[in-house]
Motif scaffolding. Sequence first.
Motif, short mmCIF file in Angstrom:
data_model
loop_
_atom_site.label_atom_id
_atom_site.label_comp_id
_atom_site.label_asym_id
_atom_site.label_seq_id
_atom_site.Cartn_x
_atom_site.Cartn_y
_atom_site.Cartn_z
N GLY A 1 0.84 -1.19 0.00
CA GLY A 1 0.00 0.00 0.00
C GLY A 1 0.88 1.24 0.00
N TYR B 1 -6.74 -4.49 1.05
CA TYR B 1 -7.35 -5.49 1.92
C TYR B 1 -6.31 -6.01 2.89
N ASN C 1 -8.26 -9.14 -3.14
CA ASN C 1 -8.27 -8.26 -4.30
C ASN C 1 -9.03 -8.86 -5.47
N LYS D 1 -7.88 2.85 -9.17
CA LYS D 1 -7.54 2.84 -7.75
C LYS D 1 -8.17 1.61 -7.10
N LYS D 2 -7.35 0.82 -6.43
CA LYS D 2 -7.81 -0.43 -5.82
C LYS D 2 -7.77 -0.33 -4.31
N LYS D 3 -8.71 -1.01 -3.70
CA LYS D 3 -8.84 -0.99 -2.24
C LYS D 3 -7.78 -1.88 -1.62
N LYS E 1 -4.34 3.11 5.73
CA LYS E 1 -5.28 4.14 5.34
C LYS E 1 -4.53 5.17 4.48
N ASN F 1 -2.43 3.93 -4.30
CA ASN F 1 -2.84 2.68 -4.93
C ASN F 1 -2.18 1.53 -4.19
N GLN G 1 -14.97 -10.10 -4.87
CA GLN G 1 -15.85 -8.95 -4.77
C GLN G 1 -17.17 -9.37 -4.13
N ASP H 1 -3.60 -2.53 9.37
CA ASP H 1 -4.40 -1.77 8.40
C ASP H 1 -3.53 -0.74 7.70
#
Length: 793
Positions: A64, A727, A575, A723-725, A748, A110, A578, A746
């Motif tokens: 991240g 996890y 990733n 842009k990907k979240k 952020k 990203n 979903q 985590d």
Amino acid sequence: MKNSTRFRISKLFILLIFLSSLSLNAQDKAKEIVTQYQDYTSDAREVVYVHLNKSAYIKGEAIGFTAYVLDKKDKKPSKVTTNLYVSIEDENNNVLKQKLLKVENGVAANIIKIDSSFSSGYYTFKAYTNWMKNFNEQNYFVESVKVIDPKTEKTIITESVKNSIDAQFLPEGGHLLNGVVNNVGVVLKDYKGYGVQSVKGEVVDQDNNLITEFAVNELGIGKFPLLAEIGKSYKVNIKYLNKDYSFDFNEQVEPLGVTLSLVKHRNKAIVALMTNKESLDLVKGKPYQMTIHNGDNIDVTEIVFNEDLTIMKAFELDNIAAGVNVLTLFNENNEPIIERLFFNYNGIDIIASNELSAVKANDSITMKLNFKQVNPLLINNMSVSVLPQETSSYYRHHNILSYTYLQPYVNGVVENAKYYFSDITEEKKVALDNLLITQGWSSYDWNTIFAPNPGLTHTFEQGITLRANINAQSRDKEETYLVHAVSNQDPQFYEVDNDISKAFTVENVFLNEDDKLYLSKVNKNNELEPAKLYLQSFPSKIPSFQTNAGIIKPKWDYETYAGLTNTNISFLNLNETQQLDEVLVKTKAGRKELRTRELSQGRSGRVHVVDEDDVIQFQTFADFLVFRAGLTKRTVNGTTTITTFSGGVPVIFLDDMRVLDRSIIDNLPLLYVDFVEVDRRDISRTSNSSGGIVKIYTDFKNRPSNNVKTTQDYELPLAFSTKKKFYVPNYKYYNDDFFKGYGTIDWKPELTTDANGNVTLKIAQPEVPITLFIEGIANDGSFIFEEKSISLN
């Protein structure tokens, strides 16, 4: 007597003429330095820093990251850069992953998955713009990270290395001068290339007489004074881990010349320029120039030695640039002979959080960090990595301040540079000054500055530029093309006179990798048909960047690591998973009614949704507005105008942007209209028109086909990464040694303050104490970097 007086006057006159010519000559030389420097630094420069969530990763995790692109001169977020490239390369410079990111207000974020293409080893993470390739200074970002593959690296043990020291001794200003006290910087490195901690040493002459003693800090940096004399030899003796080392001090002592020493006292930087008696006749009366610059502004001071062997100059720290300042002395031929870097902490704006609160709800924790000094009306962004407090996976050498204010100005790599900017003390300021003594010449090379300007070969990029080449065999004299909406961009019409133009250009396209580009041609019947164009895009691939910067690996190899055997770590590939939203099965009429009701929420006008039946029934968009929205139309000289029954002409908005060209009513196919909002009551608040407002919202990608092909779709060879979240991996245990050392709690990447200066982050309830690694920008020039360790049990 009379003649004698006249002779003395003549001699005085000649002396004045001579001194005047020297002054004019010095002014010309100073002007030449300033002109060359300003020409070299006139082009805008930016620096990029990347906050990585860790420095060591287990295969299967994701990196991240948040990138901060700042104007190099004022250290504010870039408002113009949009294209940022990131890549990951192995130790053989093979590229494993690449991305093109869109930068907005100086920030891009990203993830990169550590997938099957990675094996255990070190990798280089790079971030740069195409524009940065024009310059020699390290404005780009480069950092080493470690990847661990548990399948091949069953255990990690403490590496045993031999006890050895590499010592470097570097005189302040670049050389030693006979008979003058010179400061000598000391750098002591171990076998792995990291600084040795808290070692003491002594300097002796050829007769083993003690000259001076010194000690290095925890990073192996120190200095000692030396009155060097020609004909004498010196040695440096060091004891490290019960082993004695002796190094010959082979630095040449110059018989003639000038040297420099700098000290900071209170709020001043005091520079001493020194020569010896043997050099006085050589340097006396000659115009030397001393410059001070920071990559932006430059000041020049004339230096002339007379009878004194030392010239003192003082600079108020409040009057010079914050950060690294480069002090250079030029001789009478405008040749740089001495350079010294020093750091000015004054003027650097560092923001710290005031308080931290945490509230537990079910299995999660909501934390609030308060930053009272952050102005919420200005751009601010923070990225936070949340790791176990005992983590062994966050040993990064830089933070956002050290990489922005220090790294671009030095030639070498700096171990644990963030040390000098965390909990700043006078001791750390002295330590940084000692480090800069050892850095030698700055990254601004005067040979390059004085060389002829070759021009800039790498362009400044904003989005993707398209060149649409028209097929010569199918051209009409005048043609109109429609570039359909992509990535929230509005559709655009392009009118081309083919007697003159054989192509048209579309600039600032921000197409995501999940999108397609759609182009249509407006034919003679005012209908859309596929555009037969040969499309070229720029950039079409990610440019390679062979950086010349050295890379220092994370130092955590020295720690004792937990074994990976029988840990049964599983990383769920979220990733690629979903979660589906609730699926509603409705009839066609029910779907339209449901969408109309949903879209009407919060709108003052009446919403009319376009469906497949409307596309078939109505030939033009104007017909739809007449029969579905209750408007009227009139056509004059081939142009259709929509009016109300009372004759008022509404203002038209297309995707919330006001449209002045009303020909859109004729040219926009109904096929690509999603819905329309007609607001008859908003008579003058926005439109200043008795006709109210018509808001048109398009949907080019998802419109069902009516078996009539009206577009040509294109896939670009290079598009912006979606842009990907991030996890969080799943672990079997959340409190064992492995998790404490390598686990991720985590990440952020993009947090902003609310009106009260609070930053809120929600994480799963941790079973171990945690550390927040916080970095960010605020207030157009302020920096945030903190490490907060807390226990939430």
